[in-house]
Scaffold this motif. Structure first.
Motif, PDB file in Angstrom:
ATOM      1  N   THR A 158       0.825  -1.190   0.000  1.00 45.57           N
ATOM      2  CA  THR A 158       0.000   0.000   0.000  1.00 45.57           C
ATOM      3  C   THR A 158       0.866   1.249   0.000  1.00 45.57           C
ATOM      4  N   LYS A 159       0.283   2.322  -0.503  1.00 44.95           N
ATOM      5  CA  LYS A 159       0.944   3.627  -0.431  1.00 44.95           C
ATOM      6  C   LYS A 159       2.299   3.647  -1.137  1.00 44.95           C
ATOM      7  N   TYR A 160       2.417   2.945  -2.283  1.00 42.00           N
ATOM      8  CA  TYR A 160       3.652   3.135  -3.045  1.00 42.00           C
ATOM      9  C   TYR A 160       3.613   4.551  -3.602  1.00 42.00           C
ATOM     10  N   HIS A 161       4.544   5.366  -3.152  1.00 40.49           N
ATOM     11  CA  HIS A 161       4.550   6.770  -3.542  1.00 40.49           C
ATOM     12  C   HIS A 161       5.425   7.003  -4.770  1.00 40.49           C
ATOM     13  N   LEU A 162       4.786   7.424  -5.846  1.00 38.93           N
ATOM     14  CA  LEU A 162       5.528   7.995  -6.959  1.00 38.93           C
ATOM     15  C   LEU A 162       5.954   9.402  -6.554  1.00 38.93           C
ATOM     16  N   ASN A 163       6.840  10.022  -7.328  1.00 37.76           N
ATOM     17  CA  ASN A 163       7.230  11.404  -7.056  1.00 37.76           C
ATOM     18  C   ASN A 163       7.257  12.166  -8.372  1.00 37.76           C
ATOM     19  N   LEU A 164       6.391  13.179  -8.488  1.00 33.69           N
ATOM     20  CA  LEU A 164       6.273  13.912  -9.742  1.00 33.69           C
ATOM     21  C   LEU A 164       7.521  14.697 -10.103  1.00 33.69           C
ATOM     22  N   HIS A 165       8.457  14.845  -9.159  1.00 32.17           N
ATOM     23  CA  HIS A 165       9.714  15.508  -9.500  1.00 32.17           C
ATOM     24  C   HIS A 165      10.524  14.671 -10.487  1.00 32.17           C
ATOM     25  N   GLU A 166      10.183  13.389 -10.631  1.00 34.31           N
ATOM     26  CA  GLU A 166      10.806  12.563 -11.669  1.00 34.31           C
ATOM     27  C   GLU A 166      10.247  12.872 -13.050  1.00 34.31           C
ATOM     28  N   GLY A 167       9.110  13.548 -13.100  1.00 33.88           N
ATOM     29  CA  GLY A 167       8.432  13.798 -14.362  1.00 33.88           C
ATOM     30  C   GLY A 167       7.300  12.807 -14.569  1.00 33.88           C
ATOM     31  N   VAL A 168       6.296  13.218 -15.330  1.00 40.08           N
ATOM     32  CA  VAL A 168       5.126  12.368 -15.558  1.00 40.08           C
ATOM     33  C   VAL A 168       5.479  11.091 -16.315  1.00 40.08           C
ATOM     34  N   PRO A 169       6.234  11.147 -17.426  1.00 39.44           N
ATOM     35  CA  PRO A 169       6.551   9.897 -18.141  1.00 39.44           C
ATOM     36  C   PRO A 169       7.296   8.893 -17.271  1.00 39.44           C
ATOM     37  N   ARG A 170       8.259   9.371 -16.473  1.00 44.43           N
ATOM     38  CA  ARG A 170       9.018   8.452 -15.624  1.00 44.43           C
ATOM     39  C   ARG A 170       8.133   7.874 -14.522  1.00 44.43           C
ATOM     40  N   SER A 171       7.227   8.662 -13.982  1.00 40.59           N
ATOM     41  CA  SER A 171       6.329   8.162 -12.944  1.00 40.59           C
ATOM     42  C   SER A 171       5.397   7.091 -13.501  1.00 40.59           C
ATOM     43  N   ARG A 172       4.872   7.324 -14.698  1.00 38.36           N
ATOM     44  CA  ARG A 172       4.003   6.322 -15.323  1.00 38.36           C
ATOM     45  C   ARG A 172       4.771   5.031 -15.594  1.00 38.36           C
ATOM     46  N   GLN A 173       5.992   5.163 -16.095  1.00 42.77           N
ATOM     47  CA  GLN A 173       6.792   3.984 -16.389  1.00 42.77           C
ATOM     48  C   GLN A 173       7.146   3.227 -15.113  1.00 42.77           C
ATOM     49  N   ARG A 174       7.413   3.960 -14.045  1.00 41.38           N
ATOM     50  CA  ARG A 174       7.735   3.316 -12.769  1.00 41.38           C
ATOM     51  C   ARG A 174       6.545   2.491 -12.275  1.00 41.38           C
ATOM     52  N   ALA A 175       5.345   3.049 -12.367  1.00 41.03           N
ATOM     53  CA  ALA A 175       4.154   2.314 -11.934  1.00 41.03           C
ATOM     54  C   ALA A 175       3.978   1.037 -12.748  1.00 41.03           C
ATOM     55  N   ARG A 176       4.174   1.138 -14.051  1.00 40.21           N
ATOM     56  CA  ARG A 176       4.038  -0.049 -14.901  1.00 40.21           C
ATOM     57  C   ARG A 176       5.104  -1.093 -14.557  1.00 40.21           C
ATOM     58  N   ASP A 177       6.338  -0.655 -14.345  1.00 39.00           N
ATOM     59  CA  ASP A 177       7.420  -1.587 -14.013  1.00 39.00           C
ATOM     60  C   ASP A 177       7.132  -2.329 -12.716  1.00 39.00           C
ATOM     61  N   ILE A 178       6.599  -1.611 -11.733  1.00 41.17           N
ATOM     62  CA  ILE A 178       6.284  -2.237 -10.446  1.00 41.17           C
ATOM     63  C   ILE A 178       5.195  -3.285 -10.621  1.00 41.17           C
ATOM     64  N   PHE A 179       4.144  -2.925 -11.334  1.00 40.82           N
ATOM     65  CA  PHE A 179       3.043  -3.866 -11.548  1.00 40.82           C
ATOM     66  C   PHE A 179       3.522  -5.089 -12.323  1.00 40.82           C
ATOM     67  N   ARG A 180       4.294  -4.875 -13.376  1.00 38.96           N
ATOM     68  CA  ARG A 180       4.770  -5.992 -14.190  1.00 38.96           C
ATOM     69  C   ARG A 180       5.716  -6.897 -13.404  1.00 38.96           C
ATOM     70  N   THR A 181       6.583  -6.310 -12.591  1.00 32.53           N
ATOM     71  CA  THR A 181       7.548  -7.113 -11.837  1.00 32.53           C
ATOM     72  C   THR A 181       6.855  -7.993 -10.805  1.00 32.53           C
ATOM     73  N   LEU A 182       5.930  -7.412 -10.046  1.00 38.58           N
ATOM     74  CA  LEU A 182       5.241  -8.189  -9.014  1.00 38.58           C
ATOM     75  C   LEU A 182       4.376  -9.286  -9.626  1.00 38.58           C
ATOM     76  N   THR A 183       3.646  -8.951 -10.674  1.00 38.13           N
ATOM     77  CA  THR A 183       2.771  -9.958 -11.283  1.00 38.13           C
ATOM     78  C   THR A 183       3.573 -11.024 -12.023  1.00 38.13           C
ATOM     79  N   ALA A 184       4.744 -10.655 -12.568  1.00 36.90           N
ATOM     80  CA  ALA A 184       5.597 -11.654 -13.212  1.00 36.90           C
ATOM     81  C   ALA A 184       6.084 -12.681 -12.199  1.00 36.90           C
ATOM     82  N   SER A 185       6.357 -12.240 -10.972  1.00 35.95           N
ATOM     83  CA  SER A 185       6.772 -13.174  -9.924  1.00 35.95           C
ATOM     84  C   SER A 185       5.649 -14.153  -9.592  1.00 35.95           C
ATOM     85  N   LEU A 186       4.416 -13.661  -9.587  1.00 31.98           N
ATOM     86  CA  LEU A 186       3.286 -14.560  -9.351  1.00 31.98           C
ATOM     87  C   LEU A 186       3.165 -15.581 -10.477  1.00 31.98           C
TER      88      LEU A 186
END
Length: 426
Positions: free
Chosen positions: A334-362
């Protein structure tokens, strides 16, 4: 230039012909539970009308004696409340990141929304969800699990598994609407519509709730319509005052997830790194589940460049994540915090990477609900790792990790606060 006060969110806004002075609005709080109204009233939103090319100076929450320490604070503007762009010029701020002083040039389009965050328009977000469900009706369906206090639908996108079902995954955003974590669910929805997610959708049901707090979006607040903070005060049994929590919990009782992922976003906290909240291993039952959680924890920390939050707040008893884990043994991030100081494209990519990594492990581990959840949703039972002695050992590790996490956080904060004031002599 004029200020549309009905369409603005602030305590006060004044324009003297050259400068706008604005102060944040303190939102009302529910009288019971932890709601933190002051902490979640950090944003402002101005609806302006002006002449194209007109230069305007803005002073937001600026005290009489203002000493800026940096010029990288964030300001965004939009003409429709859905497509936001960052102000390109310098934005001076202090150590807290809340005071702002900058100058902008009025564009050719009226009216203009100006804010220190990206506050997505509720109706635009709803249209986006409806269009998405219509375009991908072969893969998902948009359902309503209930209504908010002010009768806004609680939308949830269901992706039914196409093959043999191993379990269910839950993703939520929009708990605190001023935090633009809606970016995360929008990008993950794009991923779920792509062929790259075919294996995941074949084996797992996926539930996505982009706007957990629709009244907050409609009424421009981080809290619900009556001042409840849905993260810190998830009142799952209070249908009258907190239907947002009640209806979501009723849905989860019928559809318990084996993995829960929840995104938030830092905006003015420039000194904080994107990082997850890691629940103590003592919250989970059985050695096998603890080992799986430890593996997922390490993957998340690696994706976050070694940053994480670990302490009593990560297992807050009134949070949805803690209640899910204690009821079903759900693995909750819960509460995985993105940070907009990284920029919107990087924040979106980070969210996707996290989701893909966790679900790939499953997927790779062939993890099923039966291997994670307790009866009746699964088959996991307490074992010797859940004894008092084992818990004390885990608590010692927990204390060490908490100390490391807090030390690093405070070191970063004070370095960012005082480093600009230091003078080095040869």
């Amino acid at each position: 230039m004029t200020i549309d006060r009905a369409g603005s969110v602030c305590a006060s806004a004044r324009y003297d012909g050259t400068t706008i002075s604005v102060d944040n609005k303190l939102h009302a709080s529910y009288p019971h539970g932890v709601n933190k109204p002051a902490e979640y009233s950090w944003f402002y939103l101005l609806r302006l009308r002006g002449k194209p090319g007109e230069k305007i100076r803005v002073r937001a929450n600026v005290p009489v004696a203002f000493t800026p320490t940096r010029n990288n604070s964030l300001v965004f503007c939009s003409t429709d409340g859905w497509r936001w762009r960052q102000h390109p010029g310098p934005v001076h701020t202090d150590a807290s990141g809340l005071a702002q002083q900058y100058t902008f040039t009025f564009p050719h389009t009226n009216p203009l929304l100006l804010a220190n965050t990206m506050f997505f328009d509720y109706q635009a977000a709803v249209r986006h969800l409806i269009d998405y469900a219509r375009q991908h009706d072969d893969r998902c369906r948009l359902i309503t699990i209930g209504e908010s206090l002010h009768a806004h639908p609680l939308y949830l996108l269901q992706f039914p598994a196409a093959g043999r079902v191993r379990g269910r995954i839950l993703l939520t955003t929009g708990c605190h609407p001023a935090e633009p974590d809606l970016l995360a669910s929008m990008d993950i929805l794009e991923y779920l519509a792509s062929p790259q997610s075919a294996a995941l959708r074949r084996h797992y049901h996926i539930d996505v709730m982009p706007m957990q707090n629709p009244d907050g979006y409609a009424e421009k607040s981080c809290l619900t319509a009556n001042g409840i903070n849905l993260y810190w005060n998830f009142r799952k049994d209070d249908r009258q005052d907190c239907p947002e929590a009640y209806f979501l919990w009723q849905y989860l009782l019928q559809h318990p997830p084996l993995l829960y992922l929840d995104f938030h976003a830092y905006v003015h906290q420039y000194h904080r790194h994107p990082q997850p909240y890691l629940q103590p291993l003592t919250e989970y039952r059985s050695r096998t589940v603890k080992q799986l959680v430890r593996t997922l924890d390490r993957q998340l920390v690696k994706l976050s460049q070694g940053n994480f939050h670990y302490g009593s707040l990560t297992a807050w008893p009134d949070a949805l994540s803690t209640q899910l884990t204690r009821r079903f043994n759900t693995i909750a991030y819960t509460k995985y915090h993105l940070n907009l100081h990284e920029g919107v494209p990087r924040s979106r990519q980070r969210a996707r990477d996290i989701f893909r990594t966790l679900t790939a492990s499953l997927l790779d581990g062939r993890i099923t609900a039966a291997k994670v959840l307790v009866p009746p949703a699964g088959t996991v039972l307490p074992d010797k790792t859940d004894t008092p002695a084992a818990r004390r050992r885990y608590q010692a590790q927990h204390l060490y990790r908490t100390s490391v996490s807090l030390s690093r956080a405070y070191a970063r904060y004070y370095w960012h606060k005082y480093a600009p004031m230091l003078t080095f002599f040869p």
